[in-house]
Design an enzyme around this catalytic site. Structure first.
Site, PDB file in Angstrom:
ATOM      1  N   TRP A 161       0.829  -1.210   0.000  1.00 26.03           N
ATOM      2  CA  TRP A 161       0.000   0.000   0.000  1.00 26.03           C
ATOM      3  C   TRP A 161       0.860   1.255   0.000  1.00 26.03           C
ATOM      4  CZ3 TRP A 161      -1.141  -4.244   3.216  1.00 26.03           C
ATOM      5  CH2 TRP A 161      -2.286  -4.971   2.840  1.00 26.03           C
ATOM      6  N   HIS A 178      -6.900   1.580   2.616  1.00 24.58           N
ATOM      7  CA  HIS A 178      -7.943   0.570   2.450  1.00 24.58           C
ATOM      8  C   HIS A 178      -8.991   0.766   3.555  1.00 24.58           C
ATOM      9  CE1 HIS A 178      -5.214  -2.425   4.937  1.00 24.58           C
ATOM     10  NE2 HIS A 178      -5.253  -1.243   5.477  1.00 24.58           N
ATOM     11  N   VAL A 261      -5.088 -11.814   7.441  1.00 26.44           N
ATOM     12  CA  VAL A 261      -5.958 -12.990   7.233  1.00 26.44           C
ATOM     13  C   VAL A 261      -5.105 -14.249   7.068  1.00 26.44           C
ATOM     14  CG1 VAL A 261      -7.930 -11.774   6.219  1.00 26.44           C
ATOM     15  CG2 VAL A 261      -6.037 -12.502   4.748  1.00 26.44           C
TER      16      VAL A 261
HETATM   17  C1  FA5 Z   1      -6.889  -4.591   0.254  1.00 25.20           C
HETATM   18  O1  FA5 Z   1      -6.962  -3.349   0.190  1.00 25.20           O
HETATM   19  C2  FA5 Z   1      -7.310  -5.322   1.483  1.00 25.20           C
HETATM   20  N1  FA5 Z   1      -7.591  -4.388   2.542  1.00 25.20           N
HETATM   21  C3  FA5 Z   1      -8.489  -6.221   1.178  1.00 25.20           C
HETATM   22  C4  FA5 Z   1      -8.792  -7.189   2.277  1.00 25.20           C
HETATM   23  C5  FA5 Z   1      -9.785  -6.883   3.202  1.00 25.20           C
HETATM   24  C6  FA5 Z   1      -8.122  -8.397   2.349  1.00 25.20           C
HETATM   25  C7  FA5 Z   1     -10.082  -7.784   4.215  1.00 25.20           C
HETATM   26  C8  FA5 Z   1      -8.419  -9.304   3.368  1.00 25.20           C
HETATM   27  C9  FA5 Z   1      -9.394  -8.988   4.284  1.00 25.20           C
HETATM   28  P1  FA5 Z   1      -6.190  -4.862  -2.236  1.00 25.20           P
HETATM   29  O2  FA5 Z   1      -5.097  -3.890  -2.220  1.00 25.20           O
HETATM   30  O3  FA5 Z   1      -6.015  -6.070  -3.072  1.00 25.20           O
HETATM   31  O4  FA5 Z   1      -6.555  -5.390  -0.785  1.00 25.20           O
HETATM   32  O5  FA5 Z   1      -7.507  -4.099  -2.717  1.00 25.20           O
HETATM   33  C10 FA5 Z   1      -8.771  -4.709  -2.672  1.00 25.20           C
HETATM   34  C11 FA5 Z   1      -9.547  -4.424  -3.948  1.00 25.20           C
HETATM   35  O6  FA5 Z   1      -9.593  -3.022  -4.182  1.00 25.20           O
HETATM   36  C12 FA5 Z   1      -8.902  -5.002  -5.185  1.00 25.20           C
HETATM   37  O7  FA5 Z   1      -9.315  -6.327  -5.385  1.00 25.20           O
HETATM   38  C13 FA5 Z   1      -9.414  -4.107  -6.269  1.00 25.20           C
HETATM   39  O8  FA5 Z   1     -10.716  -4.486  -6.671  1.00 25.20           O
HETATM   40  C14 FA5 Z   1      -9.513  -2.789  -5.580  1.00 25.20           C
HETATM   41  N2  FA5 Z   1      -8.335  -1.968  -5.874  1.00 25.20           N
HETATM   42  C15 FA5 Z   1      -7.077  -2.091  -5.378  1.00 25.20           C
HETATM   43  N3  FA5 Z   1      -6.270  -1.154  -5.847  1.00 25.20           N
HETATM   44  C16 FA5 Z   1      -7.020  -0.379  -6.671  1.00 25.20           C
HETATM   45  C17 FA5 Z   1      -6.762   0.773  -7.449  1.00 25.20           C
HETATM   46  N4  FA5 Z   1      -5.582   1.363  -7.477  1.00 25.20           N
HETATM   47  N5  FA5 Z   1      -7.795   1.279  -8.181  1.00 25.20           N
HETATM   48  C18 FA5 Z   1      -9.013   0.715  -8.127  1.00 25.20           C
HETATM   49  N6  FA5 Z   1      -9.315  -0.359  -7.402  1.00 25.20           N
HETATM   50  C19 FA5 Z   1      -8.338  -0.915  -6.690  1.00 25.20           C
END
Ligand code: FA5
Length: 336
Positions: A161, A178, A261
């Site tokens: 992140w 997030h 997780v």
């Molecule tokens: C997370 O942010 C974790 N907090 C998710 C999580 C929650 C995991 C609870 C476990 C338990 P990630 O970085 O993969 O994970 O982002 C989650 C979702 O947000 C992605 O699958 C995607 O759909 C969306 N996302 C991530 N980055 C971007 C971006 N730059 N632009 C648009 N959508 C995004």
């Protein structure tokens, strides 16, 4: 001028004036016709003015015909003016007149942003499945955004992140990367069984492309109970996609890594061009997280997920570039 010639002239003036008045469809036109025929240098006025140069007999003959015609035209003009709004003789002006039969002006209405539309629909689907909607702060502390989620300083997972930090850095404030900090915030204050969703904007200091924004929406989900399992998560998400897309879409769950997780997964759905699009990060809540909020992992278990709402909206409305959402282009927004 012979008698016949003069009669011809009167006849042609009469024909022209009445023809024009008959066709006139507004006040302005009637006004113009008035000037053209009986105004200061109107066609009929000119003849009347020339009477004095004629012989007495001519003058008599022409004079009475001309005056009769003038009267006739004046009458007709008065009627026409009444028809178009000027009340005979009174001082109403054209501008005061309102045509109550004219069609109204079209009022242009605002449009609801596609993400707002989807957000509303998504929350109501989760509400129908027993989830409560909760919100959290966009300016977050390092503690909730990282440490409490098992991501201490110097932990390599912080690189997942890229963060906008708020100055001065020593305060440890940032724009949340997030919606996961709200798992902690909520579990600190509430006892299971728990079922919540937390929608909101998140921010990442990274390069944008057609599927990555620097500012986008996530929807956190959290469910904790005695027997909550991966099977429950899978069933919930399948049911959710069915309700949202109203058609069977292809989805797959694959392993993924998040420090909060264990095990962790990622959920993809297939887009129009047959490519997999990652829409959810998820997993079973890590025992350490439960301990952090003083819940006993031998008694409670649950899942959490973070869904990318912009990407869900792209799928739902067949939008192929995430940057359109914040483009401010009215042609885009007017389609919704
Ligand atoms: C997370 O942010 C974790 N907090 C998710 C999580 C929650 C995991 C609870 C476990 C338990 P990630 O970085 O993969 O994970 O982002 C989650 C979702 O947000 C992605 O699958 C995607 O759909 C969306 N996302 C991530 N980055 C971007 C971006 N730059 N632009 C648009 N959508 C995004």
């Amino acid at each position: 001028m012979s008698e016949n010639q003069s009669l011809d002239i009167f006849q042609s003036i009469r024909k022209d004036a009445f023809g024009a008045l008959e066709e006139a469809s507004d006040f302005e036109t009637v006004h113009k016709i008035e000037a053209e025929y009986i105004g200061k240098s109107g066609r009929l006025t000119k003849i009347l003015k020339s009477l004095k140069e004629m012989s007495l007999a001519e003058r008599k003959e022409m004079g009475s015909t001309a005056n009769a015609l003038k009267k006739e035209i004046e009458e007709k003009i008065k009627l026409k003016k009444e028809e178009f709004g000027e009340r005979g003789g009174s001082n109403h002006r054209d501008a005061d007149w309102i045509d109550i039969t004219a069609p109204g002006k079209k009022i242009s209405r605002g449009h609801i942003h596609p993400i707002s539309r989807v957000l509303k629909e998504v929350t109501s689907i989760f509400e129908s499945m027993g989830f409560e909607v909760v919100e959290g702060p966009e300016v977050e502390t390092e503690h909730y955004n990282f440490d409490a989620l098992n991501i201490p300083k110097e932990h390599p997972a912080r690189d997942l992140w890229d963060t906008f930090w708020i100055k001065p850095l020593k305060n440890g404030l940032l724009l949340r990367t997030h919606t996961s900090p709200n798992q902690i915030r909520y579990m600190e204050k509430h006892q299971p069984p728990l079922r919540i969703i937390v929608p909101g904007q998140v921010f990442r200091y990274e390069a944008s492309d057609s599927s990555h924004g620097i500012q986008f929406y996530q929807l956190e989900g959290l469910m904790v109970d005695k027997t909550t399992s991966v099977a429950n998560f899978k069933a919930l998400i399948e049911q959710f996609f069915k309700k949202l897309f109203k058609e069977n879409i292809q989805m797959r769950i694959r392993p993924g890594y998040f420090p909060f997780v264990e095990p962790g997964f990622e959920v993809d759905i297939k887009d129009r061009s047959d490519k997999w699009l990652e829409v959810i990060g998820a997993g079973m809540i890590h025992p350490q997280i439960l301990k952090n909020v003083k819940l006993d992992p031998s008694q409670w278990q649950g899942f959490a997920f973070g869904m990318g709402l912009d990407r869900i909206t792209m799928m739902k409305y067949k939008i192929d570039d995430i940057r359109l959402f914040h483009s401010g282009d009215l042609r885009f927004i007017r389609q919704f």
